[in-house]
Write a protein that holds these residues in place. Structure first.
Motif, short mmCIF file in Angstrom:
data_model
loop_
_atom_site.label_atom_id
_atom_site.label_comp_id
_atom_site.label_asym_id
_atom_site.label_seq_id
_atom_site.Cartn_x
_atom_site.Cartn_y
_atom_site.Cartn_z
N GLU A 21 0.87 -1.10 -0.11
CA GLU A 21 -0.04 -0.08 -0.22
C GLU A 21 0.81 1.19 -0.14
O GLU A 21 0.05 2.35 -0.26
N THR A 22 2.23 1.21 0.48
CA THR A 22 3.13 2.27 0.55
C THR A 22 4.50 2.39 -0.23
O THR A 22 4.38 0.90 -0.36
N ARG A 23 4.86 3.28 -0.39
CA ARG A 23 6.05 2.96 -1.01
C ARG A 23 7.54 2.71 0.39
O ARG A 23 7.79 1.90 0.05
N GLU A 24 7.10 3.14 1.14
CA GLU A 24 7.33 2.85 3.05
C GLU A 24 7.77 1.46 2.35
O GLU A 24 9.08 0.09 2.77
N GLN A 25 6.49 0.50 2.50
CA GLN A 25 6.60 -0.59 2.56
C GLN A 25 7.26 -2.03 1.70
O GLN A 25 7.53 -2.67 1.50
N ALA A 26 7.09 -1.23 0.15
CA ALA A 26 7.48 -1.39 -1.07
C ALA A 26 8.75 -2.12 -0.55
O ALA A 26 10.03 -2.35 -1.41
N GLU A 27 9.80 -0.37 -0.12
CA GLU A 27 11.32 -0.42 -0.29
C GLU A 27 11.47 -1.18 0.86
O GLU A 27 12.56 -2.38 1.31
N ARG A 28 10.88 -1.98 2.41
CA ARG A 28 11.03 -2.72 3.11
C ARG A 28 10.78 -4.34 2.97
O ARG A 28 12.16 -4.93 3.03
N ILE A 29 10.24 -4.14 1.37
CA ILE A 29 10.28 -5.63 0.81
C ILE A 29 11.13 -5.86 0.03
O ILE A 29 11.97 -6.57 0.08
N VAL A 30 12.10 -5.13 -1.12
CA VAL A 30 12.60 -5.08 -1.44
C VAL A 30 14.50 -5.11 -0.22
O VAL A 30 14.83 -5.73 -1.21
N SER A 31 14.32 -4.48 0.42
CA SER A 31 15.38 -5.02 1.29
C SER A 31 15.66 -6.35 1.68
O SER A 31 16.60 -6.62 1.91
N SER A 32 13.94 -6.42 2.60
CA SER A 32 14.49 -8.21 2.64
C SER A 32 14.86 -8.96 1.33
O SER A 32 15.42 -10.07 2.08
N ALA A 33 14.43 -8.98 0.18
CA ALA A 33 14.81 -9.97 -0.41
C ALA A 33 16.70 -9.70 -1.28
O ALA A 33 16.50 -10.47 -2.12
N ASN A 34 17.04 -8.81 -1.10
CA ASN A 34 18.44 -8.62 -1.41
C ASN A 34 19.36 -7.98 -0.57
O ASN A 34 18.74 -8.18 0.55
N TYR A 35 20.66 -8.42 -0.86
CA TYR A 35 21.68 -8.44 -0.36
C TYR A 35 22.33 -7.32 0.11
O TYR A 35 22.12 -6.16 -0.93
N PRO A 36 22.94 -6.84 1.08
CA PRO A 36 23.53 -5.70 1.15
C PRO A 36 24.66 -5.39 0.13
O PRO A 36 25.77 -6.46 -0.06
N PRO A 37 24.87 -4.22 -0.25
CA PRO A 37 23.99 -3.20 -0.43
C PRO A 37 22.74 -2.20 -0.30
O PRO A 37 22.46 -1.29 -0.17
N HIS A 38 22.18 -3.30 -0.95
CA HIS A 38 21.14 -3.05 -1.58
C HIS A 38 19.60 -3.44 -0.48
O HIS A 38 19.09 -2.82 -1.11
N GLY A 39 20.11 -4.38 0.39
CA GLY A 39 19.14 -4.61 1.35
C GLY A 39 19.67 -5.19 2.54
O GLY A 39 20.55 -5.02 2.81
N ARG A 40 19.14 -6.26 3.31
CA ARG A 40 19.42 -6.79 3.95
C ARG A 40 19.38 -8.20 4.64
O ARG A 40 19.29 -8.54 5.92
N ARG A 41 19.05 -8.81 3.12
CA ARG A 41 19.31 -10.04 3.99
C ARG A 41 19.81 -11.00 3.84
O ARG A 41 21.24 -10.98 3.54
N GLY A 42 19.98 -11.93 4.80
CA GLY A 42 21.22 -12.32 5.46
C GLY A 42 21.98 -13.18 4.62
O GLY A 42 21.02 -13.67 3.63
#
Length: 271
Positions: A105-126
């Motif tokens: 529903e929001t840009r912030e929600q989409a950004e969190r999803i993208v972060s979960s999907a990607n490794y650093p530096p593009h996200g935080r996936r373990g």
């Protein structure tokens, strides 16, 4: 058997979409049998979209299905129940090539999803390597992280009035790869349940397609049958899931049973 790796298949989805202008495959909510990936691959489908939101299927079931897709040229995509990290990252770790998240529903929600999907530096996936997502192979982690970013598809469902209001901001998020209309929930949220000919709904789907294409991204839709598929292709959708597995089976079986009942009514030729 094809020697194409799972990494090649998913990056191939992007190339195939660019080359041919469309991707097609079934949505599966019921028949998680061992042979399903091979059955679907034999139809020429590009992907299988598995559902975890409404099916009750868990990660153990999904991991077996994803493994069954290896080497077949059909990419496993999955709709997870929600956009939390433990759904998104785990689905990719198990070998999904794309993760669909409902109710974005929001840009912030989409950004969190993208972060979960990607490794650093593009996200935080373990980090975990030499497991299902990289076909249990060796190699340098940096190359694997790069391949993952090139391969994995983040699919955001637009299926609420709030999501529709914010669709341009969601589409603009780097790392959101596909916008997908959830038509039943969207009409429910708009107060016009299942009114798929309603002008407000039709304006809504046009808005989603326009936002996706304006940002260089495809739009997706699940079509219940050939009539829906043709209509939504004409609306501009680029990725179409054709039917739900049990409905396709039910329709084919119903047609066959009706034919047999007709023969029974006619009776057998005498003599």
């Amino acid at each position: 058997m094809s020697k194409t790796s799972s990494r090649d298949i998913a990056s191939g989805l992007r190339k195939k979409l660019a080359d041919e202008g469309g991707l097609f495959g079934p949505m599966v909510i019921e028949f998680f049998s061992p042979g399903l990936p091979a059955i679907v691959a034999a139809t020429g489908s590009d992907f299988i979209l598995y559902d975890m939101e409404h099916s009750g299927a868990g990660f153990e079931t999904m991991k077996v299905q994803f493994a069954g897709c290896r080497g077949l040229g059909v990419a496993p995509l999955v709709r997870v129940p929600a956009g939390e990290y433990h759904f998104v990252a785990r689905a990719f770790d198990m070998g999904a090539h794309g993760v669909m998240v409902p109710m974005v529903e929001t840009r912030e929600q989409a950004e969190r999803i993208v972060s979960s999907a990607n490794y650093p530096p593009h996200g935080r996936r373990g980090a975990a390597f030499g497991i299902a997502h990289d076909d249990y192979r060796g190699g340098h982690p940096a190359e694997k992280m790069k391949a993952s970013r090139e391969r994995n598809l983040v699919i955001c469902q637009i299926e609420t009035a709030a999501g529709l209001d914010n669709v341009d901001e969601i589409a603009a998020v780097e790392g959101v790869d596909v916008l997908w209309v959830g038509h039943f929930d969207l009409t429910n949220s708009m107060g016009i349940p299942a009114e798929f000919d309603h002008p407000a709904y039709l304006r809504g789907i046009e808005k989603v397609v326009a936002a996706a294409h304006r940002n260089g991204k495809p739009a997706g839709f699940m079509a219940l049958d050939s009539v829906w598929a043709e209509a939504y292709w004409k609306h501009g959708f680029d990725i179409i899931a054709y039917g739900l597995d049990h409905l396709l089976f039910q329709k084919a079986l119903s047609d066959g049973v009706e034919m047999l009942k007709g023969l029974r009514k006619q009776g057998r030729p005498k003599g």
